[in-house]
Design a protein around this motif. Structure first.
Motif, PDB file in Angstrom:
ATOM      1  N   CYS A  16      17.921  37.403   7.549  1.00 48.46           N
ATOM      2  CA  CYS A  16      17.398  36.205   8.213  1.00 48.46           C
ATOM      3  C   CYS A  16      16.862  35.203   7.203  1.00 48.46           C
ATOM      4  CB  CYS A  16      16.301  36.606   9.194  1.00 48.46           C
ATOM      5  SG  CYS A  16      16.864  37.553  10.630  1.00 48.46           S
ATOM      6  N   LEU A  17      16.133  35.681   6.198  1.00 49.35           N
ATOM      7  CA  LEU A  17      15.541  34.781   5.209  1.00 49.35           C
ATOM      8  C   LEU A  17      16.604  34.102   4.354  1.00 49.35           C
ATOM      9  CD1 LEU A  17      12.482  36.901   3.992  1.00 49.35           C
ATOM     10  CD2 LEU A  17      12.528  35.103   5.731  1.00 49.35           C
ATOM     11  N   VAL A  18      17.619  34.846   3.937  1.00 45.41           N
ATOM     12  CA  VAL A  18      18.686  34.273   3.112  1.00 45.41           C
ATOM     13  C   VAL A  18      19.436  33.202   3.886  1.00 45.41           C
ATOM     14  CG1 VAL A  18      20.930  34.803   2.043  1.00 45.41           C
ATOM     15  CG2 VAL A  18      18.948  36.258   1.589  1.00 45.41           C
ATOM     16  N   ASP A  78      11.086  29.238  -1.529  1.00 47.50           N
ATOM     17  CA  ASP A  78      12.178  28.390  -1.990  1.00 47.50           C
ATOM     18  C   ASP A  78      13.109  29.142  -2.927  1.00 47.50           C
ATOM     19  OD1 ASP A  78       9.831  28.227  -3.788  1.00 47.50           O
ATOM     20  OD2 ASP A  78      11.122  26.938  -5.009  1.00 47.50           O
ATOM     21  N   VAL A  79      14.310  28.627  -3.047  1.00 40.72           N
ATOM     22  CA  VAL A  79      15.322  29.184  -3.947  1.00 40.72           C
ATOM     23  C   VAL A  79      15.941  28.044  -4.749  1.00 40.72           C
ATOM     24  CG1 VAL A  79      15.865  31.133  -2.430  1.00 40.72           C
ATOM     25  CG2 VAL A  79      17.164  28.994  -2.202  1.00 40.72           C
ATOM     26  N   VAL A  80      16.587  28.387  -5.849  1.00 44.27           N
ATOM     27  CA  VAL A  80      17.319  27.379  -6.604  1.00 44.27           C
ATOM     28  C   VAL A  80      18.610  27.041  -5.865  1.00 44.27           C
ATOM     29  CG1 VAL A  80      16.351  28.068  -8.830  1.00 44.27           C
ATOM     30  CG2 VAL A  80      18.454  29.147  -8.019  1.00 44.27           C
ATOM     31  N   PHE A  92      24.491  31.767   1.398  1.00 46.76           N
ATOM     32  CA  PHE A  92      23.431  31.798   2.399  1.00 46.76           C
ATOM     33  C   PHE A  92      23.773  32.717   3.580  1.00 46.76           C
ATOM     34  CE2 PHE A  92      22.798  27.730   0.162  1.00 46.76           C
ATOM     35  CZ  PHE A  92      21.535  27.985  -0.340  1.00 46.76           C
ATOM     36  N   VAL A  93      24.668  33.655   3.322  1.00 50.12           N
ATOM     37  CA  VAL A  93      24.951  34.740   4.263  1.00 50.12           C
ATOM     38  C   VAL A  93      24.845  36.039   3.476  1.00 50.12           C
ATOM     39  CG1 VAL A  93      26.652  35.817   5.786  1.00 50.12           C
ATOM     40  CG2 VAL A  93      26.468  33.316   5.694  1.00 50.12           C
ATOM     41  N   LYS A  99      25.488  49.438  -2.203  1.00 41.70           N
ATOM     42  CA  LYS A  99      24.027  49.357  -2.156  1.00 41.70           C
ATOM     43  C   LYS A  99      23.508  47.975  -2.519  1.00 41.70           C
ATOM     44  CE  LYS A  99      22.873  54.201  -3.058  1.00 41.70           C
ATOM     45  NZ  LYS A  99      22.061  55.119  -3.908  1.00 41.70           N
ATOM     46  N   ARG A 100      24.402  47.074  -2.868  1.00 43.59           N
ATOM     47  CA  ARG A 100      23.995  45.739  -3.269  1.00 43.59           C
ATOM     48  C   ARG A 100      24.029  44.769  -2.105  1.00 43.59           C
ATOM     49  NH1 ARG A 100      26.846  44.915  -9.277  1.00 43.59           N
ATOM     50  NH2 ARG A 100      25.691  46.631 -10.280  1.00 43.59           N
ATOM     51  N   LEU A 101      22.971  43.992  -1.987  1.00 47.55           N
ATOM     52  CA  LEU A 101      22.873  42.958  -0.966  1.00 47.55           C
ATOM     53  C   LEU A 101      22.903  41.612  -1.681  1.00 47.55           C
ATOM     54  CD1 LEU A 101      19.978  44.574   1.105  1.00 47.55           C
ATOM     55  CD2 LEU A 101      22.428  44.687   1.587  1.00 47.55           C
ATOM     56  N   ARG A 102      23.974  40.864  -1.480  1.00 44.22           N
ATOM     57  CA  ARG A 102      24.195  39.631  -2.235  1.00 44.22           C
ATOM     58  C   ARG A 102      23.830  38.403  -1.407  1.00 44.22           C
ATOM     59  NH1 ARG A 102      26.741  40.727  -6.935  1.00 44.22           N
ATOM     60  NH2 ARG A 102      28.100  42.557  -7.066  1.00 44.22           N
ATOM     61  N   GLY A 103      23.194  37.463  -2.048  1.00 46.31           N
ATOM     62  CA  GLY A 103      22.861  36.197  -1.400  1.00 46.31           C
ATOM     63  C   GLY A 103      21.855  35.445  -2.250  1.00 46.31           C
ATOM     64  N   ARG A 104      21.828  34.121  -2.100  1.00 47.93           N
ATOM     65  CA  ARG A 104      20.882  33.321  -2.878  1.00 47.93           C
ATOM     66  C   ARG A 104      19.449  33.686  -2.467  1.00 47.93           C
ATOM     67  NH1 ARG A 104      21.250  32.225  -7.011  1.00 47.93           N
ATOM     68  NH2 ARG A 104      22.369  30.280  -7.334  1.00 47.93           N
ATOM     69  N   GLY A 105      18.664  34.052  -3.488  1.00 43.45           N
ATOM     70  CA  GLY A 105      17.281  34.440  -3.256  1.00 43.45           C
ATOM     71  C   GLY A 105      17.088  35.919  -2.986  1.00 43.45           C
ATOM     72  N   ALA A 106      18.160  36.702  -2.927  1.00 45.21           N
ATOM     73  CA  ALA A 106      18.017  38.128  -2.620  1.00 45.21           C
ATOM     74  C   ALA A 106      17.078  38.810  -3.595  1.00 45.21           C
ATOM     75  CB  ALA A 106      19.392  38.807  -2.633  1.00 45.21           C
ATOM     76  N   SER A 107      17.194  38.449  -4.870  1.00 44.23           N
ATOM     77  CA  SER A 107      16.323  39.035  -5.884  1.00 44.23           C
ATOM     78  C   SER A 107      15.129  38.126  -6.170  1.00 44.23           C
ATOM     79  CB  SER A 107      17.125  39.303  -7.168  1.00 44.23           C
ATOM     80  OG  SER A 107      16.427  40.157  -8.046  1.00 44.23           O
ATOM     81  N   ASP A 108      15.358  36.828  -6.199  1.00 41.47           N
ATOM     82  CA  ASP A 108      14.301  35.862  -6.563  1.00 41.47           C
ATOM     83  C   ASP A 108      14.081  34.869  -5.434  1.00 41.47           C
ATOM     84  OD1 ASP A 108      12.533  34.260  -7.921  1.00 41.47           O
ATOM     85  OD2 ASP A 108      14.041  33.289  -9.163  1.00 41.47           O
TER      86      ASP A 108
END
Length: 381
Positions: A16-18, A78-80, A92-93, A99-108
């Protein structure tokens, strides 16, 4: 928000956040409203704190007795931007790949936010003797622009907190220190004209080269010390990160703009590192140029003692000795400057941030959730 329940797990919350493209410098009302609704549904007391920009806000939530000193879990919403051309899917999905979850902001650093929110129901069910606060900020990626407004509001929201855990990606190993930073924009304005008559114009790019030279000299001087071996590199640094000017090759450029940043080791005021550059344009004014100096951002270094109660707590909770320092910066220095002990500890790896196919692993989310729940046990004791 339809169907949203307090029983969502960290991966579902992260998805939801991503999905909110909460890019730095842009309105963030949608993600703030989602988090507010979710947190209130879990029993948290929530305050939305609009920033002076008018279209962005911080969010502060509390579980437990706010009149008692507690601990803050801090993160930025916020994200870059996700303009890299080599994303393998919509940034943004959230996409699971093993085991990896990919998306902008997933880690940061929406992974940490997701864990904090997933822990809310369990925290709300505990008889907390001391509160757990959630401080979610905006525009951290622009040099920690939002969190100073949140920190200024704290006295009206809760008793002075005992400490703040900033969940930037650190592999869930606590970090006690980081460099400070200051950044500024220097604009030089001259007089345009045809390039065949340079005697009738004032070339702003040529004039700005004096500022650029001063920056290079300053950077070289800083590399000679003083030194602090906790950091890589072990000295304060300075660089011009952007420069631009001119309209066409046959037009004398009327303007030139440089953006410069300095990163300071602990004990050094980062804004002081920029002073020689602020003085450099003065000579240009006598030649007919106009100059403008615009501060862009500034935050202090973080330096938490290894024996501070917060460092000892994180040592016990993580099972690892806190790292002395990292070279990147966070909001933690601002909390410490406000008299609140702060430390960095979050899931994921900073090396994955700000690049295509950013990811966090499901095991990292699970470990972070366990850490926050263990923290809740301490706050209930």
């Amino acid at each position: 928000m339809n169907g949203m329940t307090s029983g969502m797990n960290a991966e579902e919350i992260l998805a939801c956040l991503v999905a909110f493209p909460s890019v730095v410098g842009q309105p963030n009302g949608a993600i703030v409203d989602w988090i507010r609704t979710y947190a209130e549904g879990c029993g948290a007391s929530v305050t939305v704190l609009p920033g002076p920009e008018g279209d962005r806000a911080n969010l502060f939530a509390t579980i437990g007795p706010a009149e008692v000193p507690g601990l803050i879990l801090s993160g930025h919403m916020d994200v870059v931007p996700a303009g890299e051309p080599c994303w393998s899917s919509d940034p943004f999905v959230l996409r699971r790949e093993g085991k990896r979850l990919r998306g902008r902001g997933a880690s940061d650093m929406k992974g940490f936010l997701a864990c904090a929110l997933a822990a809310l129901p369990a925290l709300a069910a505990k008889p907390l003797a001391r509160p757990v606060h959630f401080a979610f900020s905006y525009d951290e990626e622009a040099g920690c622009q939002g969190v100073p407004h949140l920190i200024a509001a704290l006295p009206g929201l809760c008793a002075r907190p005992e400490g703040c855990i900033v969940g930037e990606p650190s592999g869930l190993v606590a970090v006690r220190g980081h460099k400070g930073k200051a950044a500024a924009r220097i604009a030089v304005r001259g007089r345009a004209g045809h390039s065949s008559r340079p005697d009738l114009g004032l070339n702003a790019i040529h004039a700005a080269s004096a500022v650029l030279a001063a920056a290079v000299q300053r950077a070289e001087a800083l590399a000679r010390g003083p030194f602090d071996t906790r950091f890589e590199p072990p000295y304060s640094s300075l660089q011009v990160g952007r420069i631009g000017g001119g309209e066409a090759l046959n037009i004398i450029p009327e303007s030139c703009v440089l953006e410069v940043e300095a990163r300071a080791i602990a004990g050094v005021d980062p804004e002081s590192l920029l002073l020689p550059l602020r003085e450099a344009p003065a000579a240009l004014v006598a030649l007919g140029f106009r100059t403008d100096w615009t501060p862009l951002s500034a935050y202090p270094a973080l330096a938490l003692s290894a024996e501070a109660p917060l460092a000892c707590l994180m040592r016990e909770l993580t099972g690892h000795e806190p790292v002395a320092a990292v070279s990147y910066g966070t909001e933690a220095g601002l909390y410490q400057a406000a008299g609140i002990d702060a430390i960095i500890c979050g899931p994921g790896d900073i090396a994955r941030a700000h690049k295509a196919d950013e990811y966090i692993e499901t095991d990292e989310l699970a470990a972070c959730l366990r850490l926050i729940e263990a923290l809740g046990e301490r706050m209930a004791a």
